[in-house]
Design a protein around this motif. Structure first.
Motif, PDB file in Angstrom:
ATOM      1  N   VAL A  40       0.846  -1.185   0.000  1.00  0.00           N
ATOM      2  CA  VAL A  40       0.000   0.000   0.000  1.00  0.00           C
ATOM      3  C   VAL A  40       0.886   1.242   0.000  1.00  0.00           C
ATOM      4  N   VAL A  41       0.383   2.314  -0.592  1.00  0.00           N
ATOM      5  CA  VAL A  41       1.056   3.609  -0.556  1.00  0.00           C
ATOM      6  C   VAL A  41       0.287   4.468   0.434  1.00  0.00           C
ATOM      7  N   VAL A  42       0.994   4.911   1.498  1.00  0.00           N
ATOM      8  CA  VAL A  42       0.357   5.674   2.566  1.00  0.00           C
ATOM      9  C   VAL A  42       0.845   7.116   2.507  1.00  0.00           C
ATOM     10  N   GLU A  43      -0.064   8.046   2.656  1.00  0.00           N
ATOM     11  CA  GLU A  43       0.257   9.470   2.588  1.00  0.00           C
ATOM     12  C   GLU A  43       1.143   9.867   3.769  1.00  0.00           C
ATOM     13  N   GLY A  44       2.304  10.446   3.467  1.00  0.00           N
ATOM     14  CA  GLY A  44       3.209  10.945   4.497  1.00  0.00           C
ATOM     15  C   GLY A  44       4.106   9.894   5.121  1.00  0.00           C
ATOM     16  N   VAL A  45       4.158   8.688   4.556  1.00  0.00           N
ATOM     17  CA  VAL A  45       4.950   7.598   5.123  1.00  0.00           C
ATOM     18  C   VAL A  45       5.873   7.021   4.047  1.00  0.00           C
ATOM     19  N   ASN A  46       7.087   6.630   4.446  1.00  0.00           N
ATOM     20  CA  ASN A  46       8.057   5.957   3.577  1.00  0.00           C
ATOM     21  C   ASN A  46       8.453   6.813   2.371  1.00  0.00           C
ATOM     22  N   PHE A  47       8.959   8.006   2.648  1.00  0.00           N
ATOM     23  CA  PHE A  47       9.417   8.887   1.581  1.00  0.00           C
ATOM     24  C   PHE A  47      10.742   8.401   1.013  1.00  0.00           C
ATOM     25  N   VAL A  48      10.879   8.450  -0.311  1.00  0.00           N
ATOM     26  CA  VAL A  48      12.133   8.133  -0.980  1.00  0.00           C
ATOM     27  C   VAL A  48      12.461   9.276  -1.937  1.00  0.00           C
ATOM     28  N   THR A  68      10.808  14.069  -3.795  1.00  0.00           N
ATOM     29  CA  THR A  68      10.523  13.037  -2.806  1.00  0.00           C
ATOM     30  C   THR A  68       9.091  12.562  -2.993  1.00  0.00           C
ATOM     31  N   VAL A  69       8.920  11.244  -3.037  1.00  0.00           N
ATOM     32  CA  VAL A  69       7.605  10.643  -3.230  1.00  0.00           C
ATOM     33  C   VAL A  69       7.416   9.519  -2.216  1.00  0.00           C
ATOM     34  N   GLU A  70       6.155   9.153  -1.981  1.00  0.00           N
ATOM     35  CA  GLU A  70       5.861   8.040  -1.088  1.00  0.00           C
ATOM     36  C   GLU A  70       6.080   6.729  -1.828  1.00  0.00           C
ATOM     37  N   ALA A  71       6.795   5.809  -1.203  1.00  0.00           N
ATOM     38  CA  ALA A  71       7.026   4.490  -1.773  1.00  0.00           C
ATOM     39  C   ALA A  71       6.066   3.496  -1.128  1.00  0.00           C
ATOM     40  N   PRO A  72       5.776   2.380  -1.814  1.00  0.00           N
ATOM     41  CA  PRO A  72       4.877   1.378  -1.231  1.00  0.00           C
ATOM     42  C   PRO A  72       5.478   0.714   0.003  1.00  0.00           C
ATOM     43  N   ILE A  73       4.614   0.313   0.929  1.00  0.00           N
ATOM     44  CA  ILE A  73       5.009  -0.399   2.137  1.00  0.00           C
ATOM     45  C   ILE A  73       4.159  -1.664   2.193  1.00  0.00           C
ATOM     46  N   HIS A  74       4.718  -2.753   2.727  1.00  0.00           N
ATOM     47  CA  HIS A  74       3.982  -4.015   2.738  1.00  0.00           C
ATOM     48  C   HIS A  74       2.740  -3.891   3.624  1.00  0.00           C
ATOM     49  N   ILE A  75       1.681  -4.546   3.181  1.00  0.00           N
ATOM     50  CA  ILE A  75       0.388  -4.418   3.849  1.00  0.00           C
ATOM     51  C   ILE A  75       0.401  -4.995   5.262  1.00  0.00           C
ATOM     52  N   SER A  76       1.332  -5.919   5.542  1.00  0.00           N
ATOM     53  CA  SER A  76       1.408  -6.501   6.879  1.00  0.00           C
ATOM     54  C   SER A  76       2.061  -5.554   7.876  1.00  0.00           C
ATOM     55  N   ASN A  77       2.669  -4.488   7.404  1.00  0.00           N
ATOM     56  CA  ASN A  77       3.346  -3.531   8.278  1.00  0.00           C
ATOM     57  C   ASN A  77       2.457  -2.369   8.694  1.00  0.00           C
ATOM     58  N   VAL A  78       1.188  -2.386   8.273  1.00  0.00           N
ATOM     59  CA  VAL A  78       0.253  -1.337   8.660  1.00  0.00           C
ATOM     60  C   VAL A  78      -0.981  -1.976   9.274  1.00  0.00           C
ATOM     61  N   ALA A  79      -1.656  -1.230  10.142  1.00  0.00           N
ATOM     62  CA  ALA A  79      -2.896  -1.694  10.773  1.00  0.00           C
ATOM     63  C   ALA A  79      -3.950  -0.610  10.634  1.00  0.00           C
ATOM     64  N   LEU A  80      -5.180  -1.022  10.430  1.00  0.00           N
ATOM     65  CA  LEU A  80      -6.292  -0.090  10.324  1.00  0.00           C
ATOM     66  C   LEU A  80      -6.500   0.600  11.664  1.00  0.00           C
ATOM     67  N   VAL A  81      -6.837   1.899  11.632  1.00  0.00           N
ATOM     68  CA  VAL A  81      -7.041   2.674  12.852  1.00  0.00           C
ATOM     69  C   VAL A  81      -8.528   2.696  13.186  1.00  0.00           C
ATOM     70  N   ASP A  82      -8.834   2.377  14.445  1.00  0.00           N
ATOM     71  CA  ASP A  82     -10.216   2.410  14.928  1.00  0.00           C
ATOM     72  C   ASP A  82     -10.687   3.861  14.939  1.00  0.00           C
ATOM     73  N   PRO A  83     -11.811   4.193  14.287  1.00  0.00           N
ATOM     74  CA  PRO A  83     -12.252   5.591  14.229  1.00  0.00           C
ATOM     75  C   PRO A  83     -12.625   6.185  15.585  1.00  0.00           C
ATOM     76  N   GLU A  84     -13.011   5.345  16.544  1.00  0.00           N
ATOM     77  CA  GLU A  84     -13.418   5.858  17.846  1.00  0.00           C
ATOM     78  C   GLU A  84     -12.229   6.141  18.751  1.00  0.00           C
ATOM     79  N   THR A  85     -11.298   5.179  18.858  1.00  0.00           N
ATOM     80  CA  THR A  85     -10.190   5.318  19.803  1.00  0.00           C
ATOM     81  C   THR A  85      -8.921   5.866  19.167  1.00  0.00           C
TER      82      THR A  85
END
Length: 119
Positions: A40-48, A68-85
């Motif tokens: 996945v490519v995440v905004e503001g993460v893993n700049f190259v 500088t652009v965002e590079a892809p990061i493996h999907i197992s290295n990110v977790a979905l954020v709970d909208p409430e907490t």
């Protein structure tokens, strides 16, 4: 069914900490999901840094240089954020009945499981 989709808010859960120049703990929205490579490519993460050559594009001239652009990061290295907490959490699916224009349809819906401790 994909657990992480475009537009989701995710948090990086692996890698070097931010005080050591890494991205662990940073949150951002998913800009793109690359299904073939599970990244996945995440905004503001893993700049190259990318060196581009001066050339012509379809819309006109293109400047060369270093960007500088965002590079892809493996999907197992990110977790979905709970909208409430606002903490990283696991994702589950449940079956729900949705009625639209008098027609009942069974669909699978994503939901954030309880996020007790930080992942």
């Amino acid at each position: 069914m994909a657990k992480i989709k475009k537009g989701d808010l995710v948090q990086v859960i692996t890698g070097a900490k931010q005080d050591r120049g890494g991205d662990r703990g940073k949150q951002g929205t998913v800009l793109e999901v690359l299904k073939d490579s599970d990244r996945v490519v995440v905004e503001g993460v893993n700049f190259v840094t990318k060196h581009t050559r001066v050339g012509q594009s379809a819309r006109g001239s293109r400047e060369g240089g270093i960007e500088t652009v965002e590079a892809p990061i493996h999907i197992s290295n990110v977790a979905l954020v709970d909208p409430e907490t606002k903490k990283p959490t696991r994702v589950g699916h449940r079956v729900e009945q949705v009625e639209k224009d008098g027609v009942t349809k069974t669909v699978r819906v994503r939901y954030a499981k309880k996020s007790g401790k930080d992942l």
